[in-house]
Design a protein around this motif. Structure first.
Motif, PDB file in Angstrom:
ATOM      1  N   ALA A 105       0.840  -1.196   0.000  1.00  0.00           N
ATOM      2  CA  ALA A 105       0.000   0.000   0.000  1.00  0.00           C
ATOM      3  C   ALA A 105       0.878   1.251   0.000  1.00  0.00           C
ATOM      4  N   TYR A 106       1.956   1.161   0.756  1.00  0.00           N
ATOM      5  CA  TYR A 106       2.907   2.272   0.845  1.00  0.00           C
ATOM      6  C   TYR A 106       3.552   2.510  -0.519  1.00  0.00           C
ATOM      7  N   THR A 107       3.896   1.410  -1.176  1.00  0.00           N
ATOM      8  CA  THR A 107       4.521   1.503  -2.498  1.00  0.00           C
ATOM      9  C   THR A 107       3.576   2.194  -3.482  1.00  0.00           C
ATOM     10  N   VAL A 108       2.293   1.820  -3.411  1.00  0.00           N
ATOM     11  CA  VAL A 108       1.333   2.376  -4.359  1.00  0.00           C
ATOM     12  C   VAL A 108       1.120   3.861  -4.110  1.00  0.00           C
ATOM     13  N   LEU A 109       0.904   4.197  -2.835  1.00  0.00           N
ATOM     14  CA  LEU A 109       0.506   5.575  -2.533  1.00  0.00           C
ATOM     15  C   LEU A 109       1.680   6.529  -2.356  1.00  0.00           C
ATOM     16  N   GLY A 110       2.842   5.979  -2.017  1.00  0.00           N
ATOM     17  CA  GLY A 110       4.012   6.835  -1.835  1.00  0.00           C
ATOM     18  C   GLY A 110       4.040   7.463  -0.449  1.00  0.00           C
ATOM     19  N   SER A 111       5.101   8.225  -0.204  1.00  0.00           N
ATOM     20  CA  SER A 111       5.331   8.716   1.161  1.00  0.00           C
ATOM     21  C   SER A 111       4.377   9.840   1.564  1.00  0.00           C
ATOM     22  N   SER A 112       3.667  10.398   0.592  1.00  0.00           N
ATOM     23  CA  SER A 112       2.795  11.516   0.932  1.00  0.00           C
ATOM     24  C   SER A 112       1.423  11.052   1.432  1.00  0.00           C
ATOM     25  N   ALA A 113       1.187   9.727   1.401  1.00  0.00           N
ATOM     26  CA  ALA A 113      -0.136   9.226   1.772  1.00  0.00           C
ATOM     27  C   ALA A 113      -0.408   9.394   3.260  1.00  0.00           C
ATOM     28  N   THR A 114      -1.661   9.664   3.604  1.00  0.00           N
ATOM     29  CA  THR A 114      -2.050   9.765   5.015  1.00  0.00           C
ATOM     30  C   THR A 114      -2.299   8.364   5.549  1.00  0.00           C
ATOM     31  N   PRO A 115      -2.175   8.202   6.868  1.00  0.00           N
ATOM     32  CA  PRO A 115      -2.417   6.881   7.456  1.00  0.00           C
ATOM     33  C   PRO A 115      -3.814   6.351   7.120  1.00  0.00           C
ATOM     34  N   ASP A 116      -4.781   7.205   7.025  1.00  0.00           N
ATOM     35  CA  ASP A 116      -6.135   6.758   6.701  1.00  0.00           C
ATOM     36  C   ASP A 116      -6.206   6.165   5.296  1.00  0.00           C
ATOM     37  N   GLN A 117      -5.546   6.866   4.375  1.00  0.00           N
ATOM     38  CA  GLN A 117      -5.530   6.363   2.997  1.00  0.00           C
ATOM     39  C   GLN A 117      -4.860   4.999   2.933  1.00  0.00           C
ATOM     40  N   LEU A 118      -3.727   4.889   3.664  1.00  0.00           N
ATOM     41  CA  LEU A 118      -2.987   3.631   3.679  1.00  0.00           C
ATOM     42  C   LEU A 118      -3.868   2.504   4.221  1.00  0.00           C
ATOM     43  N   ALA A 119      -4.529   2.790   5.341  1.00  0.00           N
ATOM     44  CA  ALA A 119      -5.357   1.763   5.968  1.00  0.00           C
ATOM     45  C   ALA A 119      -6.462   1.321   5.020  1.00  0.00           C
ATOM     46  N   LEU A 141       1.490  -3.356  -9.000  1.00  0.00           N
ATOM     47  CA  LEU A 141       1.223  -2.214  -8.133  1.00  0.00           C
ATOM     48  C   LEU A 141       1.443  -0.908  -8.887  1.00  0.00           C
ATOM     49  N   ILE A 142       2.276  -0.950  -9.902  1.00  0.00           N
ATOM     50  CA  ILE A 142       2.667   0.272 -10.597  1.00  0.00           C
ATOM     51  C   ILE A 142       1.732   0.579 -11.757  1.00  0.00           C
ATOM     52  N   THR A 143       1.554  -0.423 -12.636  1.00  0.00           N
ATOM     53  CA  THR A 143       0.761  -0.146 -13.832  1.00  0.00           C
ATOM     54  C   THR A 143      -0.651  -0.703 -13.741  1.00  0.00           C
ATOM     55  N   GLY A 144      -0.895  -1.567 -12.774  1.00  0.00           N
ATOM     56  CA  GLY A 144      -2.210  -2.164 -12.664  1.00  0.00           C
ATOM     57  C   GLY A 144      -2.438  -3.291 -13.663  1.00  0.00           C
ATOM     58  N   ALA A 192      10.643  -4.762 -11.867  1.00  0.00           N
ATOM     59  CA  ALA A 192       9.733  -4.916 -10.726  1.00  0.00           C
ATOM     60  C   ALA A 192      10.478  -4.732  -9.413  1.00  0.00           C
ATOM     61  N   SER A 193      11.728  -5.235  -9.378  1.00  0.00           N
ATOM     62  CA  SER A 193      12.514  -5.117  -8.152  1.00  0.00           C
ATOM     63  C   SER A 193      12.819  -3.655  -7.859  1.00  0.00           C
ATOM     64  N   SER A 194      13.196  -2.915  -8.914  1.00  0.00           N
ATOM     65  CA  SER A 194      13.589  -1.526  -8.660  1.00  0.00           C
ATOM     66  C   SER A 194      12.378  -0.675  -8.314  1.00  0.00           C
ATOM     67  N   GLN A 195      11.193  -1.099  -8.776  1.00  0.00           N
ATOM     68  CA  GLN A 195       9.999  -0.317  -8.473  1.00  0.00           C
ATOM     69  C   GLN A 195       9.293  -0.803  -7.206  1.00  0.00           C
ATOM     70  N   GLY A 196       9.789  -1.892  -6.624  1.00  0.00           N
ATOM     71  CA  GLY A 196       9.115  -2.444  -5.457  1.00  0.00           C
ATOM     72  C   GLY A 196       7.759  -3.043  -5.809  1.00  0.00           C
ATOM     73  N   ASP A 197       7.637  -3.490  -7.048  1.00  0.00           N
ATOM     74  CA  ASP A 197       6.366  -4.065  -7.519  1.00  0.00           C
ATOM     75  C   ASP A 197       6.297  -5.532  -7.079  1.00  0.00           C
ATOM     76  N   LEU A 198       5.868  -5.750  -5.838  1.00  0.00           N
ATOM     77  CA  LEU A 198       5.977  -7.082  -5.247  1.00  0.00           C
ATOM     78  C   LEU A 198       5.115  -8.157  -5.910  1.00  0.00           C
ATOM     79  N   PRO A 199       3.853  -7.902  -6.233  1.00  0.00           N
ATOM     80  CA  PRO A 199       3.082  -8.970  -6.907  1.00  0.00           C
ATOM     81  C   PRO A 199       3.744  -9.400  -8.205  1.00  0.00           C
TER      82      PRO A 199
END
Lengths: 329, 704
Positions: free
Chosen positions: A51-65, A97-100, A288-295
């Motif tokens: 979730a963090y990877t998708v939303l990035g560091s600017s995401a609020t905890p609510d969005q992450l949850a 996670l990156i391109t969907g 995928a590794s460099s982008q943190g695209d885990l799936p």
């Protein structure tokens, strides 16, 4: 030494092909689960999650949850894993996670180049290395020494470094071959072949020396056995002794080594595809590794493992074909 | 593949190639890792955009990269990442591999199968892809990535350690340790583990060389040091961006990586050679054969009466009787192999003659040179061997003949039956395939006709279920059956001479009798000349017309079978005779010759048997003893041949009184034989405890 290892090998010492294949499956299926589960487990231990990877560091905890709940990341790891396995068995490996994009779809698109690369390299290795090894076992001398040197160079010069030197020489200075890129077979067989020459050559280079050396060792082993003396002493034709009798009798260890080599070839595609800009699985894994695209990474890892498992099964059958002690029932 | 530590370490510091490798590693570890970072005036991240992509200069010894940074400084600082990574991988892979390998190799059974299956699993994992995943989830934690790599690489190490342990575990001293009451754990730690140390050196080097490739590869993909911090892989990545314009930065960087990999794999290679020893014999490579006039060799040997003369006496006697030419004449045959820079003789000045239809037995212990002599008759020498003298087969010189000529002679003029019937057939092909092939090599026949001929041949060697046997693979038939098939192969070209090298030794007793019967029948039916190598005195009595005793590469006695049996004259023949189990008196002591045949290269200059001979005197050891005719067609290589007869007579006479006369006489005779060599016998039993000595086969003549 090697042939002895193989004789004593619990997996290769079987009597029936069916038994060998069942044993292979008994190892392979847990392997697939183990690789996927361990990768899964690693992911869950990571501080920053999907979730963090998708939303990035600017995401609020609510969005992450919210996203975590949506992705099922709030569930226990085992439940998550079982969910993944269930859909994976139906051919659905999740979404990037990156391109969907669907992971299975992305992998399917990238399969062709990687299989061409490894397939052609394997054929090249066998066609060049086995006769070379056998001839050097018979002749010894300079040929054996040069195989030692090639094999040594193959071990010492990693194929990605070799590729970096091959590109300026063959593509930039000599203009013989394209420096990088991949042309699908369907669009131009000619360009497809040209685009694969350097990648295949650099990928196969090290393995040719290794397989030639192993072939020589196996053939020398066989040639010191009594039956070769008996055949020579009783007038069997020299060519037949070498190319028929010694070759087949030394095939088992060569095939075992080939299995190991093919696995390393798949690993090496990761670098070779990156250097030659070939849109294959290896390149996908790096991306995928460099982008943190885990799936995506998980999917690629499992598919890689699956391919290796399938290759091992094919090699088991080939092994059974050359080894008379395996029966087909 | 067991190892002796001393050998491995000593080889590594004396072999010139591995010294170069060690020097390079010292440069990397001491120079790059420690010294340069201390003394360099450049920081690895210091950019100088006015001096980018420079070639080597006094200011920048290895030039600069695309950002004007000093390449040498970056290589030196960058070595830290690679060396740390390699050490982590090598330690983890070796600790896991050695521990598991030792346990699996020692206990075998279920544990072994489980561990090996697990190793199979690890080796089926696409390493680099898994490492990419690990890197992604650990935010590129290099240490964790290297630990995982170490675990993945432990599978290869496990296989090697397991195989080595299996070998060591089979050795006698381990059994001895167990018998003396050591617990399994103690045996593993005290006896097996130390023997694996050599292997540890080899594996560490090999793993290190492989780990660098992966580590630098990961660096190339950006998974080690975060830019702008230097790492070898990262530097190669940076250099790769400018290969179209300026290839220089790639060169020193790649060179350092390649040389380091090369150094580790060289160390591994040299250590492995030290452990494995010299290369195996290679039967198909052409042996060098130099032929020389027999006289030269004879003169060199200093023999007054050469065996040739004895043989030709026998031959001429035969010729006088029936005016026949000999089938096979071996004259002054000396076969040598190169060893450690010099040449070592396997047989010296052997001469023998085989008449048509005659059966000659070559007797002696292992290492006497019987097989080398017999195979030379077929033009087959040990790999790398040189031969002098001559071998004439039915008027044609064999030594030095082309492979083509030999191929025509073999099978159709002279054929060969081997000792190990189970190993004498190619395990990969059906019996029919092998038999039909040789039939068609000798005769131009259709497939169908050749098959018929093959069936005929099988019937000739008294095999009944021919169709079944033709379809069988060698592992599906018995040893006796396999030997019949080998005989069928040997007969397929209708030869005149058969060389049979211990044809029954590997068989069980009933099969032995059957094969001997078969050989006798075939020999009579086809009037074959047979050169029969055996250590079994009974076989000689059973089949042969003449017997030749060989010891340490030379003929010591040659006679017709009757006198050789009734009155052997050389002390060695006597000893062989005495140790023949068939000749033992019921309840008597089974005699064996103490000591071992001196291996080639260690033959004494005087009588070669003197050290094991109860009758030997100082004179025996002074100079080479010639083979001399003592009576018609009876030659002996012993200077005391007449005195010994008298001595034995006296010994018998002295003990003529009393009830146990015969036994006493026998005992005295044996004591005489044993007198000199009691110490050697003691050394013999001590040898059982020493694994090193154990490797030398102590084969007593009376083994069966």
């Amino acid at each position: 030494m090697l042939s002895r290892q193989i004789r004593e090998h619990p997996l290769l010492g079987g009597k029936e092909l069916l038994v060998i294949l069942l044993r292979r499956l008994a190892v392979s299926i847990p392997l697939l689960f183990a690789v996927s589960f361990l990768t899964f487990l690693l992911v869950s231990l990571t501080p920053g999650d999907a979730a963090y990877t998708v939303l990035g560091s600017s995401a609020t905890p609510d969005q992450l949850a919210a996203l975590r709940q949506q992705m099922g990341l709030d569930q226990p790891i085992l439940v998550q894993y079982l969910n993944w396995v269930t859909s994976a068995l139906q051919g659905n490996l999740g979404h990037s996670l990156i391109t969907g994009q669907s992971v299975s779809e992305a992998i399917f698109q990238r399969l062709g180049p990687t299989l061409s690369l490894v397939g052609i390299a394997t054929v090249a290795i066998v066609v060049i290395a086995v006769p070379l090894g056998l001839t050097s076992a018979v002749r010894g001398g300079r040929l054996a020494t040069s195989i030692d040197t090639i094999s040594f160079a193959g071990v010492a010069v990693p194929n990605f470094i070799l590729a970096l030197f091959a590109i300026p020489v063959f593509a930039v200075w000599l203009h013989w071959l394209p420096p990088s890129g991949y042309v699908p077979l369907a669009s131009s067989p000619n360009k497809w072949a040209l685009s694969l020459v350097l990648p295949v050559a650099t990928l196969a280079f090290g393995a040719v020396g290794i397989i030639a050396k192993q072939t020589r060792a196996a053939a020398e082993d066989v040639m010191s056995s009594e039956f070769v003396t008996v055949q020579r002493a009783n007038g069997y034709a020299r060519q037949s002794i070498i190319w028929k009798h010694v070759l087949k009798a030394s095939a088992v260890p060569i095939i075992a080594y080939l299995g190991v080599v093919i696995v390393t070839l798949f690993s090496a595609t990761v670098l070779i595809e990156t250097i030659f800009a070939i849109p294959g699985l290896g390149g996908l894994a790096v991306q995928a590794s460099s982008q943190g695209d885990l799936p995506m990474l998980l999917g690629v890892t499992v598919v890689f493992t699956l391919i290796i498992v399938l290759i091992n099964i094919v090699l088991d059958v080939v092994y059974a074909l050359v080894n008379p002690k395996v029966t087909f029932r | 593949m067991t190892t002796r530590r001393g050998t491995v370490f000593r080889t590594l510091i004396t072999n010139p190639v591995s010294i170069l490798a060690l020097i390079w590693l010292a440069i990397v570890i001491i120079g790059m890792l420690i010294v340069i970072p201390l003394i360099s005036r450049y920081s690895p991240t210091e950019q100088d955009l006015a001096a980018t992509l420079q070639l080597p200069s006094a200011a920048h010894l290895l030039g600069t990269d695309s950002l004007g940074r000093d390449i040498l400084a970056r290589l030196a600082w960058g070595s830290r990442v690679t060396i740390t990574g390699v050490v982590i991988v090598a330690v983890i892979a070796n600790v896991i591999g050695a521990t598991m390998g030792l346990i699996a190799g020692h206990f075998r059974s279920g544990l072994d199968a489980t561990f090996t299956a697990f190793a199979d699993m690890l080796q089926s994992i696409p390493a680099l892809v898994v490492l990419l995943s690990v890197a992604a989830v650990t935010s590129r934690n290099v240490t964790v990535v290297m630990v995982v790599l170490g675990v993945l690489m432990s599978a290869g190490a496990y296989r090697v350690f397991r195989a080595s342990t299996l070998n060591i575990r089979g050795e006698l001293f381990i059994t001895a340790a167990r018998t003396s009451g050591l617990r399994e754990g103690q045996i593993m730690v005290r006896h097996e583990l130390p023997r694996l140390l050599g292997q540890l050196v080899i594996q560490s080097s090999i793993i290190a060389s492989l780990a660098i490739v992966v580590q630098v590869g990961l660096g190339f993909l950006g998974i080690d040091a975060a830019p702008p911090n230097p790492s070898w892989g990262g530097m190669i990545k940076e250099a790769s961006t400018s290969i179209y314009t300026n290839i220089w930065p790639l060169i020193p960087t790649s060179a350092v990586v390649v040389l380091t990999i090369l150094a580790f794999s060289t160390l591994g290679d040299v250590a492995q050679r030290a452990v494995l020893g010299r290369r195996r014999h290679n039967g198909l490579s052409r042996a060098k054969i130099s032929r020389s006039v027999a006289k030269t060799a004879a003169r060199a040997s200093g023999a007054t009466v050469s065996a040739t003369q004895v043989a030709s006496t026998a031959a001429s006697a035969g010729a006088a009787a029936g005016a026949i030419n000999p089938m096979l004449v071996i004259s002054d045959l000396t076969v040598s192999v190169p060893k450690d820079g010099s040449s070592v003789k396997l047989v010296s000045n052997v001469s023998l003659t085989l008449l048509p239809g005659e059966v000659v037995g070559l007797v002696g212990e292992s290492g006497a040179g019987k097989s080398v002599t017999a195979r030379a008759a077929l033009g087959i020498l040990p790999a790398g061997a040189t031969a002098t003298g001559s071998v004439v087969l039915d008027g044609q010189e064999v030594l030095g003949a082309s492979e083509q000529t030999l191929q025509k002679l073999r099978g159709s003029k002279i054929a060969y039956i081997a000792q190990e019937p189970m190993a004498a057939l190619n395990p990969a092909y059906r019996v029919g395939n092998q038999l039909i092939e040789i039939v068609r090599t000798h005769q131009k026949l259709s497939r169908k006709a050749a098959r018929q001929r093959a069936i005929q041949l099988l019937e000739t060697v008294q095999i009944k279920n021919t169709e079944h046997v033709l379809k069988a693979y060698p592992h599906q038939i018995s040893g006796g059956m396999a030997q019949r098939i080998v005989i069928a192969i040997a007969l397929s070209g209708d030869p005149d001479v058969i060389v049979a090298d211990e044809p029954t030794t590997a068989l069980d007793v009933s099969a032995q009798m059957q094969i001997l019967d078969l050989l006798r029948t075939l020999q009579k039916e086809r009037d074959l000349a047979v050169l029969l190598v055996t250590h079994d005195w009974g076989v000689v009595a059973d089949l042969c017309d003449r017997g030749i005793a060989m010891y340490a590469g030379e003929i010591v006695e040659e006679a017709e079978v009757a006198p050789l049996f009734a009155h052997p004259r050389h002390p060695y023949s006597m000893a062989l005779r005495a140790s023949d189990p068939h000749a033992q008196k019921r309840g008597g002591r089974l005699h064996s010759i103490p000591g071992v045949v001196p291996p080639p290269g260690t033959w004494p200059s005087g009588c070669r048997f003197a050290d094991r001979c109860g009758f030997a005197t100082d004179a025996c050891r002074e100079q080479a003893v010639p083979l001399e005719l003592i009576e018609d067609r009876h030659a002996v290589r012993c200077i005391r041949v007449d005195e010994i007869v008298v001595e034995i007579e006296e010994l018998r006479h002295e003990s003529v009184t009393g009830e146990r006369t015969a036994v006493r006489a026998e005992a005295v005779e044996h004591d005489a034989l044993e007198r000199v060599t009691r110490e050697q016998a003691a050394a013999d039993s001590a040898a059982v405890e020493s694994a090193a000595v154990e490797r030398v086969t102590i084969e007593r003549v009376s083994v069966d």
